[in-house]
Scaffold this active site. Sequence first.
Site, short mmCIF file in Angstrom:
data_model
loop_
_atom_site.label_atom_id
_atom_site.label_comp_id
_atom_site.label_asym_id
_atom_site.label_seq_id
_atom_site.Cartn_x
_atom_site.Cartn_y
_atom_site.Cartn_z
CG HIS A 72 -1.96 -1.14 1.21
ND1 HIS A 72 -1.32 -2.42 1.78
CD2 HIS A 72 -3.03 -1.36 0.86
CE1 HIS A 72 -2.49 -3.16 1.59
NE2 HIS A 72 -3.60 -2.67 1.03
CG LEU A 166 -8.67 -0.72 8.65
CD1 LEU A 166 -9.32 -0.14 7.37
CD2 LEU A 166 -7.33 0.09 8.56
N GLY A 206 -10.60 4.64 7.50
CA GLY A 206 -11.25 3.44 7.77
C GLY A 206 -11.20 2.95 9.41
CG ASN A 235 -6.15 9.58 2.59
OD1 ASN A 235 -7.33 9.37 2.60
ND2 ASN A 235 -5.18 8.86 3.04
CB VAL A 237 -8.47 8.21 -0.53
CG1 VAL A 237 -8.58 7.01 -1.21
CG2 VAL A 237 -8.29 9.70 -1.70
CG HIS A 311 -5.63 2.08 -0.21
ND1 HIS A 311 -5.86 2.67 1.02
CD2 HIS A 311 -5.76 0.64 -0.28
CE1 HIS A 311 -6.08 1.64 1.78
NE2 HIS A 311 -5.93 0.32 1.01
CB SER A 431 -23.04 -10.65 36.33
OG SER A 431 -24.32 -10.14 36.61
CD GLU A 461 -19.64 -6.22 25.77
OE1 GLU A 461 -20.35 -6.71 26.72
OE2 GLU A 461 -20.06 -5.01 25.18
CG HIS A 524 -28.50 -13.21 27.47
ND1 HIS A 524 -29.07 -12.49 26.61
CD2 HIS A 524 -27.92 -11.98 28.26
CE1 HIS A 524 -29.23 -11.05 26.75
NE2 HIS A 524 -28.37 -11.03 27.63
NE ARG A 571 -27.95 -16.70 36.40
CZ ARG A 571 -29.20 -16.88 36.22
NH1 ARG A 571 -29.60 -17.38 35.32
NH2 ARG A 571 -30.12 -15.92 36.89
#
Length: 709
Positions: A72, A166, A206, A235, A237, A311, A431, A461, A524, A571
């Site tokens: 790149h 990214l 990005g 840039n 782009v 790019h 928890s 997260e 869950h 749990r």
Amino acid sequence: MKFSMLAIAGAALAAGVEGFSTARSFNVVRQVSSLKMAEAATEVDKAAALATAANEARGLAMDSIAAAHSGHMGLPLGCAEIGSVLYGSQMQYNPSDTTWINRDRFILSAGHGSMFLYSWLNLAGFDLSIEELKNFRQHHSQTPGHPEFPNSEHTTPGIECTTGPLGAGVSNAVGFAVSEKMAAAKYNTEDHTIFDHHIFALAGDGCFQEGVSAESATFAAHEKLDNLIVLYDSNEVTLDKMAEYTQSEDIIKRYDAYGWETYEIDGHDLAAVEETIAAAKASNNGKPKFIKCNTIIGKGMEETEGTNAAHGEAGVPYVDKARASIGLPEEKWFVSEGTRDFFKGVQEKNGKIYDDWQATYASWKEANPALASELEDAVADKTMPAEDMIADIPEMGGDAEATRVSGFKVIQDIARLVPNYISGSADLHGSTRNYINDGGNFGAGFDKSYAGKNLYFGIREHSMGAILNGIAYHGIFKASGSTFLVFVDYFRPTIRVASLAELNRVSYILTHDSIGVGEDGPTHQPVETVSGLRVIPNLDVYRPADAEETVAAYVSSVTRQEGPTALILSRQNLEQNTDMPAMERRAGALKGAYVAKKESADLDLIIIATGSEVQHALKAAADMPGARVVSMPCMEAYERQSDDYKESVLPSTCTKRVAMEAGVSAPWYKYASKVVGVDRFGFSAPGDIVMKELGMSPENLASEIATMN
């Protein structure tokens, strides 16, 4: 690099030097003008050297990408002035000691532009030769396609962070900033400053379109991480189209709203870049810094510059013309003697900073021997051996309890035995039960301080995973973070990179591990999730069956050297295997699998189970004299054992084997011919009912065994 006196005079006039204005007193002006002309000459020389280095860095990138026919080109050409200022003026580092703990850190979040980083590491004097640049993207080179943190595959000096996905690098940078703040609070004293460096990250459109960067930016501002400086390569782009096709926000207003200090500059104006970075470094106002650098992608290659074609490697056919247009000779991978001399001067300047710091450190160490010993152990990643650590933790007792509750007890001992251990949660401490008592809370405001060991990530997260990795890359603390297991997919990409980068300083505490979650229902209740983690190379996945196995899982997570660990905790309450001594269960769990119940007659059946299903296996085998029960909390640790040990646990002579887990069955066919698993989503009901209805009971296991030949 020297300029003529005419050039110096011109620069002095532009700067308003008194020696070139009407004199009130000839003698005074002559003295002042001599001094200011010398200063002007020095600044002109520096500016010329930085400009020349920028173009030579462009040349190195073009030549390497052209040779590889891959890479790149846009960022290395478009950000050359930024690199020149960072490595040639504003960052403190020592190429001869790349692990110096008070060096500034640079993270190339836009990792696809890796030749930017490799070019500047070479120019700055790191042990990355021109030959390695010539081998860009080739097998066994030190210049892989994206930057890789030193590991068993690559040991490139000066790479602080594995980047490529990214948004991840700029979020890792927040973790670096957290770690620096924490280290400064823990180790600096009134008389000695050991930590006071800055974290720099270079990112593109990005990175800022990916949501993880927004999560991390809000965390950084909220916790007032003013040691963080993010440079935005603006840039206009992206890969497919010009950026305006997919974005129209005012990013400066967005970062202002987050609480960052923002700047906007011409990214090709060396003076503006230098002045702004210097100002950002000097501003200790509780705000992280965001510098929007307006640049031209692929600058210097007129056929592609300023377009999305710049790019990648589309500019390869135009390299020779572009090199000539920016004043480079025909010689490829050219670096002038002037540039080499300039960076020798930079090394001398930084060497003085380094030597002064070493003197400060020696004085600090003499005054604070215990603190110094703790820090040096942390940097060296030195802990007591796992066998000694499990012996130091008191036995857990025989009462049934959830392994998340066992984990809460164990983490207190881990924090005691590993002083640099910290933990955090994505708004689920109550928890997941990984709060370190008396550890304090990290951050700014309320009851928080930068010395706190408990991090509150909020409901972020993905950002939590990236920040944990950044803390681990920084190389001082061992960090863990928690959420419900079913939500691990929010930050799975960060676990993958941690595993690839062999980050043993990070672990993940993932509770509510199965359909046993119950009433919250299938959204869950993880069924595929544990096995989805097991397929990530170099990640240890521990699902302990009781409190003593939980001790071993935590100990393994802080003593393992090869990579990260995921701790999968229940749990619901689990019964303890009190028929087997606690220390034997711990030692067996450290090896990944062990005989939890030995057969009392000739061996004719092996039942393999993990986590909450071990209790069912033990009950089902109680009336089967020829049945052996094997607890396998960690497949990966078991596979690392000797062939003799593995044969002792799962003898090849016994082929009648059944495995049981409250999750998808596929991984277990490696060890068993029949699997009692859960290959469907669950439903909303009390956990014990869900378990029973979906076959997770000793009665169903016994019934399934009865059908085997």
